[in-house]
Design an enzyme around this catalytic site. Sequence first.
Site, PDB file in Angstrom:
ATOM      1  N   GLY A 491       0.756  -1.248   0.000  1.00  0.00           N
ATOM      2  CA  GLY A 491       0.000   0.000   0.000  1.00  0.00           C
ATOM      3  C   GLY A 491       0.778   1.284   0.000  1.00  0.00           C
ATOM      4  O   GLY A 491       0.264   2.308  -0.473  1.00  0.00           O
ATOM      5  N   ALA A 531       9.139  -2.822   9.080  1.00  0.00           N
ATOM      6  CA  ALA A 531      10.220  -2.181   9.837  1.00  0.00           C
ATOM      7  C   ALA A 531      10.788  -0.926   9.185  1.00  0.00           C
ATOM      8  O   ALA A 531      11.943  -0.590   9.396  1.00  0.00           O
ATOM      9  CB  ALA A 531      11.364  -3.188  10.078  1.00  0.00           C
ATOM     10  N   VAL A 722      10.599   5.983   6.555  1.00  0.00           N
ATOM     11  CA  VAL A 722       9.554   6.908   7.008  1.00  0.00           C
ATOM     12  C   VAL A 722       8.276   6.184   7.422  1.00  0.00           C
ATOM     13  O   VAL A 722       7.472   6.714   8.171  1.00  0.00           O
ATOM     14  CB  VAL A 722       9.222   7.950   5.910  1.00  0.00           C
ATOM     15  CG1 VAL A 722       8.502   7.319   4.735  1.00  0.00           C
ATOM     16  CG2 VAL A 722       8.418   9.106   6.485  1.00  0.00           C
ATOM     17  N   GLU A 724       6.908   3.900   9.485  1.00  0.00           N
ATOM     18  CA  GLU A 724       6.355   3.791  10.833  1.00  0.00           C
ATOM     19  C   GLU A 724       6.442   5.093  11.622  1.00  0.00           C
ATOM     20  O   GLU A 724       5.760   5.259  12.635  1.00  0.00           O
ATOM     21  CB  GLU A 724       7.104   2.709  11.605  1.00  0.00           C
ATOM     22  CG  GLU A 724       6.909   1.315  11.045  1.00  0.00           C
ATOM     23  CD  GLU A 724       7.782   0.305  11.763  1.00  0.00           C
ATOM     24  OE1 GLU A 724       7.281  -0.353  12.681  1.00  0.00           O
ATOM     25  OE2 GLU A 724       8.965   0.186  11.396  1.00  0.00           O
TER      26      GLU A 724
END
Length: 767
Positions: A491, A531, A722, A724
């Site tokens: 996504g 991650a 970027v 999380e």
Amino acid sequence: MSGFKYIGKDIPRIDAWDKVTGRGMFTHDVVLPRMLYAKVLRSPYAHARVVSIDTSEAEKLPGVEAVAYFGNTTSRLFNPSNGQVLTMEPHEPAMDMNIFTAEPKYIGDEIAAVAAVDEETAQKAVALIQVEYEELPYVLDPLDALKPEAPAVQPVQVLKNVLGEPAQFEMGDMDDGWAEADLVVEDQVTIARLKHAQLETQCAVADYRDDGMLKVICTTQSPHNVLVILSHLFGLPESRIEVCAGAPYVGGGFGTRTGMSGKAEAVAAALSMLGHRPVKYSYTREEDMTCSDSRHGGYLYGRLGVKKDGTFCAVDVTAYLNIGAYATYSMDVLSVLGAYGICSAYHFPNLHYKGYGCYTNQQSAGAFRGFGTPQGTFMMETLVDHAARELGMDGAALRKMNTTKAGDEWILPYPVGSTGLNECIDKAAEAIGWYGDRKRKTKGSLRRGIGLAAGTHGSNAWPFCVDYSSVYARVENDGSLMISVASPEIGPGSTTSMTMIAAETMHIPIEKVRVRFGETGSAPFDSGTHATRTLYTVGNVIYKACLNLMEQVLEYAADLMGVPKEGLVMDDGMIHTADEGMRSGEKTEMSLGAVAHKAHLNSRRFLATVSDFIPNTPPWECHAAEVEVDMQTGVVNVKRIVCAHDVGRAINPLLVKGQIEGGVVMGIGGALREEMSYVDGKGFYNDSFHKYMLPTIGDVPEIISILVESCDPTGPYNLKGVGECASIPTAAAIVSAVEDATGIRFHDLPLTPGRVLRGLKEAGKAE
């Protein structure tokens, strides 16, 4: 971005056409010939022992082709997370789960499953399975689980109901730190269990063939890791298993599919091996909400020592997280909570952190966007705000004087290569009006306030595990470029940015690049899309593969064109001499397609495979929030969020801002409304979106994204992660703003209207 054709540009997503037209396929869309449909029998008890099980009536039902349970399938213990595949020695992954169990440990644990010609028949067959249970004692709260009289959820390891050794970090001398401090503040916070609420529920289609091949199409974020786990479970050679993440798309992830999709792959594979037909198992929304990993809730206790001038001397934090009945990712989450959430955003000469993963008889908790860092950041920022209040210092100034700087010593096994955190704090504070007229409205039912919070994370997975990326790339006959990576598209648009990196590095038109993704059969090992690592690590190996291809192409073209390789350059798919001083008629030029075709006619291909471990680098972020609090109802309305992020370099700024906005909305949900509520004897109440308070469009405030580019030396084109990061400081910033508006510091998340109103009444401030 000067000098770049694609990097730094808002290139449209390559998957946009598929998704806006509905042509894009997801696992839920997959239908295979002779496919069966699965349903699962789940435990109605928080802890029990199966005394007897009778599947005969279910097997007799017309349309039923296979019934699987703990007596006729593999009994190998496993861990459905990436940890089973990536854990480094001398540590051992926690293997404490079966596909089906004779001792269910939470309401919803898998007992048996049925494969039938349709879902209705399968559900009828499940109801015909006769099970006699013996109920056993259970424990639901992580602190209760540590009491001597608590029942054991899993076999006792080092400490009763504690997963392995507690996670721990130490640096400096704590006695010295406390002695140097002029002020010591203490706080404790409580954080609720949250759910990912991704649109596509867990799902897998398994097709085991009589020749011993197993193909699985599933909603995983980590196809190669699923392959390894399935090989372990069923004793199949890894070369006889193929895993495809989606078809080719995955409908959201946010960590819940990092590794297996719950147990969808394992259940479908077990039934397919029994029935010798393809089997599809799709979790219902109720199963997805109550029987697959959630975010860890729990309790954190912290102390912060500060000098009079604001210098941090020491920090000590202890965390007790509710990991549920099985380990999954919990040890890694506890480590990340301490390493990134507590020990990294600010420089501490003396620090101590200890994290306990407490088994309980609830569904397991695992990877969730931020991977423990949001919980640790909320604790840390609570302490920092407390210290600023006691010292009478400006919160932004206190943070800036203590942020980690490039070259600082810290606990992580890689250096601080670059940091733009102070710039992030400055930009977020300025945009929210931090330095303007800050007089708080002290009367009336609606109060406004602003607050900010800072944080950091990693651009790769937890540093103490094996987490590398590989890529296969080739130049086609016509000069176009094919790249195969195993990381799926879940996504965020990472494959678009990968395509941009490849086109920029190869100096060819972007429309001539194709990135094939998410398949183990066409791409070498990669640990997956998780991650905050995907573009940082996969982009890095793509960059190196393209440089390798360029070297091959120019070397071959030099022979064809009769000029030294060093004298050639490629631009927009054309190879020509670099000497612009040559007369026009003497300039040599060939297209990449012409060179590739010549090579093909001479039995030569330009191929590159790169496998590499990319160390890590910290992204940094500061969020500032403006809120309005209704002093009569306790409702908190977020009006604005300013998000300043050090992203190294934004490959595609539009996609970066999209990631930030999505993370902010998730952060708002966790700050204000989202909470999994457990009902003793029934399990979690929140078994649907209707019962789980997700933010809606009416809850989304104005979001201002500010990109700070520190150009990190380790990332391809100097980028950092970027994905999380936007979910990490959001809740802390909102709580800080609520304190500014009301004068009350709240320590328990989420800030539901009832919780806020109760706090206002206790402080005598409710209108």
